[in-house]
Design an enzyme around this catalytic site. Structure first.
Site, mmCIF file in Angstrom:
data_model
loop_
_atom_site.group_PDB
_atom_site.id
_atom_site.type_symbol
_atom_site.label_atom_id
_atom_site.label_comp_id
_atom_site.label_asym_id
_atom_site.label_seq_id
_atom_site.Cartn_x
_atom_site.Cartn_y
_atom_site.Cartn_z
ATOM 1 C CG HIS A 1 -22.278 55.899 -90.669
ATOM 2 N ND1 HIS A 1 -23.736 56.250 -90.629
ATOM 3 C CD2 HIS A 1 -21.940 56.562 -90.532
ATOM 4 C CE1 HIS A 1 -23.459 57.768 -91.488
ATOM 5 N NE2 HIS A 1 -22.214 57.703 -91.090
HETATM 6 O O1 RIB Z 1 -21.414 54.695 -94.561
HETATM 7 C C1 RIB Z 1 -20.564 54.269 -93.823
HETATM 8 C C2 RIB Z 1 -20.177 53.732 -93.488
HETATM 9 O O2 RIB Z 1 -19.103 53.752 -95.048
HETATM 10 C C3 RIB Z 1 -19.933 53.134 -92.194
HETATM 11 O O3 RIB Z 1 -19.386 51.368 -92.519
HETATM 12 C C4 RIB Z 1 -18.032 53.524 -92.462
HETATM 13 O O4 RIB Z 1 -16.928 53.098 -91.904
HETATM 14 C C5 RIB Z 1 -18.335 53.846 -94.144
HETATM 15 O O5 RIB Z 1 -17.388 52.319 -94.382
#
Ligand code: RIB
Ligand code: CA
Length: 304
Positions: free
Chosen positions: A234
């Protein structure tokens, strides 16, 4: 030419780690500070990981500042399983000498941004948004002074990853998310609908491992462990867009975040009311994922 000033607010976290290494491997960016917020793991753990990652990359010169240990409204949100008990997929950072600075992350963010001309500093927020909301509350002029605020968070029109409707970062602090998304800052929002399209591949791992350097090998090891539970990387999407915006597409939307306790808590919703005065944000909704992965491999292998 000096890189564009960048602050990374994060909760490392394997995908945060990859985002940080991508930024450090890219001369177009000048990482002015890394600020930490509790999320994937505790504040102590994510701060330890941030310091260790900077040492790994030979960038102990980049200051780290600790931020919020929990959200603005208490929520019992579990840690993320995807990152392992230590937050880096079992990768143990080597001993390092640096320690976090004295200032709170919110103050450090405000100090750095306000010391530069308007529209100079970009803030990448890839964890819960508590530090950003606190900074905006302390310095109201801050939101309008940022060049860009690039956020990983939310699940717009798609299922969440921590509840059926909520994404992890927003769930940790839905009030902060609503404060930040309605702040009027120049926001690019990378939600799960976008980031789920960028996934760990054998080619990425092979490219990192072929690079052979200790940083690339560490990144591959972290990603191998992380991918056992979550294939989507992500947070690096946020940094890749700063480097190669042509790889992404975006649509102006008004996004509201529900912060009422209950089944819709932290849900991110498009506000379609024609009379709405809510500020527009750029919802990033297209990505050339293979090119993003190539960029990741190419830049991280530069770090050795
Ligand atoms: O949902 C994904 C996010 O939540 C990313 O930033 C991952 O590192 C967690 O923090
Ligand atoms: Ca994160």
């Amino acid at each position: 030419m000096a890189g564009a000033p960048l602050i990374i607010d994060c909760d490392p976290g394997v995908d945060d780690a990859i985002a940080i290494l991508l930024a450090l491997g890219s001369p177009e960016l000048d990482v002015r500070a890394v600020t930490t917020v509790a999320g994937n793991r505790s504040l102590d753990s994510v701060t330890h990981n941030a310091l260790g990652l900077l040492a790994l990359a030979g960038r102990a010169d980049v200051p780290v500042f600790r931020g919020a240990a929990r959200g603005l409204l208490p929520r019992n949100v579990r840690f993320s399983f995807a990152h392992g008990d230590d937050g880096l997929g079992g990768y143990e950072v080597l001993p390092f000498a640096a320690s976090a600075g004295e200032a709170h992350a919110a103050d450090a963010i405000a100090d750095i941004v306000m010391a530069e001309p308007p529209g100079t500093v970009t803030l990448a927020a890839i964890g819960p948004l508590t530090n950003v909301a606190l900074a905006f509350a302390k310095v109201p002029a801050l939101a309008g002074r940022l060049k860009r605020l690039a956020i990983m968070g939310g699940a717009v029109g798609v299922p969440g990853n921590i509840t059926p409707v909520a994404e992890f970062n927003f769930m940790h602090d839905a009030v902060a998310a609503e404060i930040v998304l309605s702040s009027g800052a120049a926001i690019d929002l990378f939600d799960l609908n976008l980031t789920r399209r960028v996934v760990v591949t054998d080619e990425l791992l092979a490219a990192l491992e072929a690079g052979g350097g200790h940083v690339a090998l560490a990144a591959a090891a972290m990603l191998r462990a992380y991918a056992q539970r979550d294939l989507a990387i992500h947070d690096p999407c946020v940094i890749a867009d700063l480097l190669a915006p042509g790889l992404f597409g975006r649509t102006a939307r008004r996004i509201a975040v529900d912060y009422r306790p209950g089944p819709t808590d932290a849900q991110s919703i498009v506000d379609m009311d024609p009379a709405s005065t809510r500020p527009l944000v750029n919802l990033v909704d297209e990505v050339e994922a293979p090119a993003v992965l190539s960029l990741l491999a190419e830049r991280i292998t530069r770090l050795g």
